[in-house]
Design a protein around this motif. Sequence first.
Motif, PDB file in Angstrom:
ATOM      1  N   LEU A   1      24.623  -9.962  52.849  1.00 22.68           N
ATOM      2  CA  LEU A   1      23.791  -8.939  52.200  1.00 22.68           C
ATOM      3  C   LEU A   1      24.134  -8.778  50.725  1.00 22.68           C
ATOM      4  CD1 LEU A   1      23.985  -6.337  55.080  1.00 22.68           C
ATOM      5  CD2 LEU A   1      21.971  -7.643  54.402  1.00 22.68           C
TER       6      LEU A   1
ATOM      7  N   ILE B   1      15.366 -14.719  50.348  1.00 24.02           N
ATOM      8  CA  ILE B   1      16.577 -14.129  50.942  1.00 24.02           C
ATOM      9  C   ILE B   1      16.407 -12.612  51.094  1.00 24.02           C
ATOM     10  CG2 ILE B   1      19.053 -13.718  50.605  1.00 24.02           C
ATOM     11  CD1 ILE B   1      19.257 -16.534  49.384  1.00 24.02           C
TER      12      ILE B   1
ATOM     13  N   ARG C   1      28.439  -5.935  66.816  1.00 25.02           N
ATOM     14  CA  ARG C   1      27.067  -6.454  66.772  1.00 25.02           C
ATOM     15  C   ARG C   1      26.426  -6.080  65.447  1.00 25.02           C
ATOM     16  NH1 ARG C   1      25.205  -3.765  72.085  1.00 25.02           N
ATOM     17  NH2 ARG C   1      26.967  -2.594  71.288  1.00 25.02           N
ATOM     18  N   PHE C   2      26.097  -7.081  64.670  1.00 28.23           N
ATOM     19  CA  PHE C   2      25.418  -6.836  63.405  1.00 28.23           C
ATOM     20  C   PHE C   2      23.913  -6.928  63.618  1.00 28.23           C
ATOM     21  CE2 PHE C   2      29.627  -8.546  62.292  1.00 28.23           C
ATOM     22  CZ  PHE C   2      30.085  -7.469  61.548  1.00 28.23           C
ATOM     23  N   GLN C   3      23.153  -6.455  62.676  1.00 28.54           N
ATOM     24  CA  GLN C   3      21.690  -6.550  62.737  1.00 28.54           C
ATOM     25  C   GLN C   3      21.296  -8.016  62.919  1.00 28.54           C
ATOM     26  OE1 GLN C   3      18.988  -3.911  62.202  1.00 28.54           O
ATOM     27  NE2 GLN C   3      20.736  -3.124  63.319  1.00 28.54           N
TER      28      GLN C   3
ATOM     29  N   ASP D   1      26.572   0.430  51.177  1.00 30.31           N
ATOM     30  CA  ASP D   1      25.242  -0.143  51.379  1.00 30.31           C
ATOM     31  C   ASP D   1      25.324  -1.346  52.330  1.00 30.31           C
ATOM     32  OD1 ASP D   1      22.442  -0.528  50.825  1.00 30.31           O
ATOM     33  OD2 ASP D   1      22.977  -2.066  49.374  1.00 30.31           O
TER      34      ASP D   1
ATOM     35  N   LEU E   1      20.758 -10.833  60.267  1.00 33.81           N
ATOM     36  CA  LEU E   1      21.892 -11.485  59.591  1.00 33.81           C
ATOM     37  C   LEU E   1      22.191 -12.868  60.178  1.00 33.81           C
ATOM     38  CD1 LEU E   1      22.314  -8.618  58.414  1.00 33.81           C
ATOM     39  CD2 LEU E   1      24.762  -8.981  58.641  1.00 33.81           C
TER      40      LEU E   1
ATOM     41  N   ARG F   1      23.554  -1.420  56.081  1.00 32.92           N
ATOM     42  CA  ARG F   1      22.519  -2.407  56.369  1.00 32.92           C
ATOM     43  C   ARG F   1      22.959  -3.472  57.363  1.00 32.92           C
ATOM     44  NH1 ARG F   1      19.502  -5.029  51.919  1.00 32.92           N
ATOM     45  NH2 ARG F   1      21.178  -4.747  50.412  1.00 32.92           N
ATOM     46  N   SER F   2      24.265  -3.661  57.508  1.00 27.09           N
ATOM     47  CA  SER F   2      24.697  -4.710  58.439  1.00 27.09           C
ATOM     48  C   SER F   2      24.638  -4.248  59.894  1.00 27.09           C
ATOM     49  CB  SER F   2      26.109  -5.204  58.089  1.00 27.09           C
ATOM     50  OG  SER F   2      27.052  -4.196  58.304  1.00 27.09           O
ATOM     51  N   VAL F   3      24.730  -2.943  60.148  1.00 30.89           N
ATOM     52  CA  VAL F   3      24.746  -2.508  61.557  1.00 30.89           C
ATOM     53  C   VAL F   3      23.615  -1.554  61.948  1.00 30.89           C
ATOM     54  CG1 VAL F   3      27.238  -2.872  61.829  1.00 30.89           C
ATOM     55  CG2 VAL F   3      26.404  -0.603  61.157  1.00 30.89           C
ATOM     56  N   LEU F   4      22.929  -0.968  60.970  1.00 31.46           N
ATOM     57  CA  LEU F   4      21.962   0.087  61.325  1.00 31.46           C
ATOM     58  C   LEU F   4      20.520  -0.401  61.349  1.00 31.46           C
ATOM     59  CD1 LEU F   4      23.284   3.039  59.130  1.00 31.46           C
ATOM     60  CD2 LEU F   4      23.732   2.619  61.560  1.00 31.46           C
ATOM     61  N   GLY F   5      19.806   0.033  62.343  1.00 32.42           N
ATOM     62  CA  GLY F   5      18.358  -0.151  62.406  1.00 32.42           C
ATOM     63  C   GLY F   5      17.720   1.209  62.649  1.00 32.42           C
TER      64      GLY F   5
ATOM     65  N   GLN G   1      16.086 -10.480  54.610  1.00 34.55           N
ATOM     66  CA  GLN G   1      16.989  -9.354  54.919  1.00 34.55           C
ATOM     67  C   GLN G   1      16.200  -8.187  55.532  1.00 34.55           C
ATOM     68  OE1 GLN G   1      19.209  -8.235  51.419  1.00 34.55           O
ATOM     69  NE2 GLN G   1      20.484 -10.058  51.455  1.00 34.55           N
TER      70      GLN G   1
ATOM     71  N   LEU H   1      20.239 -15.536  58.118  1.00 30.26           N
ATOM     72  CA  LEU H   1      20.070 -15.378  56.670  1.00 30.26           C
ATOM     73  C   LEU H   1      20.726 -16.514  55.900  1.00 30.26           C
ATOM     74  CD1 LEU H   1      20.668 -11.729  55.431  1.00 30.26           C
ATOM     75  CD2 LEU H   1      18.556 -13.054  55.384  1.00 30.26           C
TER      76      LEU H   1
END
Lengths: 365, 365
Positions: free
Chosen positions: B251, A122, A2-4, B97, A7, B101-105, A126, A10
Motif C-alpha cells: 500500500l 496500482i 488476514r489482510f484485505q 493509513d 493485497l 487499509r490493510s485489514v479493514l473493509g 488497491q 497487488l
Amino acid sequence: MRFQSVLDTLPIYEAGKPIELVVREYGISPDKVIKLASNENPFGVSSKVKEKVARSLDKMPLYPDDTYRELKEALSQAYGVQPSNVIQGNGSDQIFDFATRSVLGPGDCVLQNGKTFSMYSIYSEQCGAKVVSTDSIEHDLNQLLDLYKRYRPKLIFICTPCNPIGDALKKNDVYSFLDKISNETLVVIDGAYMDFGRTRDRETDIPPAEVISKYPNVVYTGTFSKVHGLGGMRIGYGIASEEIIRAFYKLRPPFNVSQLSQLAAIEALKDTDFVDSYLRSNLDELPNYESFADSKGLPYFKSYTNFITIRLEDAKLSSRELFETLLREGIILRNLKSYGLNAIRITIGRSDQNRILLDRLKALL
Amino acid sequence: MRFQSVLDTLPIYEAGKPIELVVREYGISPDKVIKLASNENPFGVSSKVKEKVARSLDKMPLYPDDTYRELKEALSQAYGVQPSNVIQGNGSDQIFDFATRSVLGPGDCVLQNGKTFSMYSIYSEQCGAKVVSTDSIEHDLNQLLDLYKRYRPKLIFICTPCNPIGDALKKNDVYSFLDKISNETLVVIDGAYMDFGRTRDRETDIPPAEVISKYPNVVYTGTFSKVHGLGGMRIGYGIASEEIIRAFYKLRPPFNVSQLSQLAAIEALKDTDFVDSYLRSNLDELPNYESFADSKGLPYFKSYTNFITIRLEDAKLSSRELFETLLREGIILRNLKSYGLNAIRITIGRSDQNRILLDRLKALL
C-alpha cells in the motif's frame, strides 16, 4: 493475520535504479554516475530555490500550515484558477490516489492507455477496481472511446505527454474525446510533462484553467518533479472543480507536503528563467538521440517530453542487456521490460552527459 | 459526480493553528509568536541535522532511493530489529493509513480509547469501518478488553503515552492485555511520545523489538516529529513482523518520504545528545505547569509527554475563551473542544516561553 484480499494480487511499483545502488553494487563514485533513468531535471534545481531552502532550515521542526495557503495561492496565480480549485499532493502520485479512492469501489472499472504510468493501475487495484487498457502503445482515443462505451468506467486516466512512451495528444482531440464522456466519469489528465510538450508543439498544450472550466469532471495534475527539478521533494498538485477538490480533501492526510517542499515549490514557480533555459536545452538535445536512432535504424517514439524511448527489437542488445551493461559502467537508464516492451527509456541529459551516453550507445548497438 | 459514499460523513482533521495564521490575522511578527500548540520540539532541530541538510541541497532534484535502505538500516540499528521489520512513512500518520487499509473493509470494527489521536478514526472511516471507543478519557484497558470481546475488532489502536491526554500505560499492563487478544487482530501501538514517557517512568517503556517479538500482530509506530524536532519534515516509521511490513509495503506509494526528510532523519538518530538534553529540559519544566494548575485548583492529567492537558470546567475562562484570548496575543495553544473536552493542551516549551505563558495563565485563570 488476514489482510484485505485485494493485497494478494497487488503489483508493486518498480522505481528507476537510484545512484546509491550503482555506488554500492559496482563501487562507482557518486559523482561519476550518470543517471538518466527517472526523467529528473539534469540541471538540478534553481539556485534561488536552494538559497530559499537554506534560509528556511529553522522551519524543519514546525508542522506546515495545513491550509497550504501560500502554496495554493502561488499555484492558482500561475495557472489562472482559484485557490479552491487546487489541492497539493505528496507528488502528483498522491492526487492519483485521491482520484481512485474518491470514486472507485470493488468491481468498478478504470480505463487507461495500454502503456502508461504504472501507478494508475496500482492505485486502482488497491480499491478493488478492474483496469481496462487499450492494446495500443501510443494513446489511441478512438479505441479508448470504444472501451468507454463498452465498460462505462468510473475513472479514466489520460497521460499526455505520456510516460513511458513520450507521445502527446493534441488538445482538440482530447476535447473531442471529453465531449463524448459523461460528466459522471472522473477523468484525470496527467500533465507531468506538459511543459515539454508545449515547447515542441503548442497544439498539445492543455491549459488547466481552460480544461476544468469546460469539463467539470476533469482533474488536471501537475508536478514539481520535472521542469522545476524537485523530484526528491515530493510535491505535485491537482486542479479541478471545487466539488472534486472538496472530495479529495476528505482523503488528504494532514500535513501531506513537507515544510521545505512547499517552500521550495513556491520559490520554484518564481524562477521561470531556470525552467525556460532547461526547456530550450531539452529541445536542443533531443534531436541528437533521434539522429542516433535513425542512423542505427532503431525505431523510436517521437517525444514531447524530457526522455526518448527507443525500441530494441532489432538491436544487437536487448533492453535488459543494454541496461545491465551500462549500469555496470555507472550509466543508469530505464529498461521498459516491466512495461512489456523491449525498449529503453533515456532521460535527455545535459549535453556533456548526452555526449558520453551517445558514444557508448553508438559502440554497443 | 458520485463519490464513494464513505466520503459523505467523513470528518476532517483539525490541525493546531500555524504561526502563519497568527501573523496574518493579528499582525504579530513571526519571531514574537509563541507556538505551544502542536507538541513540536521547542528547541528546534539539532544543528548537526541542519548542517547535513544544508550540505545535501543538490539532492533535491533526485528521487529518493526507493528502497530507503540507509534509513531502514539506521532505524533497525537504533531499535535492535532487522531492516525487514521496518517501513518508513510520510509521518507515522501514513503507517496508520497502511494499517487501516490493510485489514479493514466496510462494516469492520476498530477499537480505540475514548480520547485519542483523531486520525485513527478518520483513516478507519475512510475504509468504511465502524469505530468503537471506550467512554474513558485516560486509557482503560479493562473496558477496552470488554469491548474487544463484544465487537471482535479487526484493528485496535493504543496510543501510549496518549495524545491529547498525556497518560501512559505500564508495559506489563499492555502485555497482559495483548495476551488476551487474538493474533488475527492487528494492534497499533503508537509510541510517538514514548521517549518522554520513558524518562518519567521506565515502567511505561515499550521497546519495539521486544513487543513485536512477543506479539506478531503488533505494529509499533514512531515519529521524528517530536524528540528529533522534525515535525515539518513528515517522517515516521512502523516496526512489525515481516508479514505485516510486507502487507503495508503493498500500500506504500513510491518515494513516500522526501529526499531531505530521510537524510535529516538519519542524521537526527545520531545526535542523541540533542535528544537527551531536550528530554531533561522537558522533565524539568513540566512541574512548573503542574504547580500552576495545583495553585489554581485546576485538574490536569499527569503527563508522560511533552505537553500537559489542563481541564477548565471550573476555571474563569472556558478553553475556547482562553485559547482565543492568547491567540490574539500571539500565544498559540490547543483547545481540546473538538475532542469534547473543556480543556487546553499546552506543549511544554523552553523555559523562556513557559515563563511568559505561565505569567499570562496566572493572570487569566
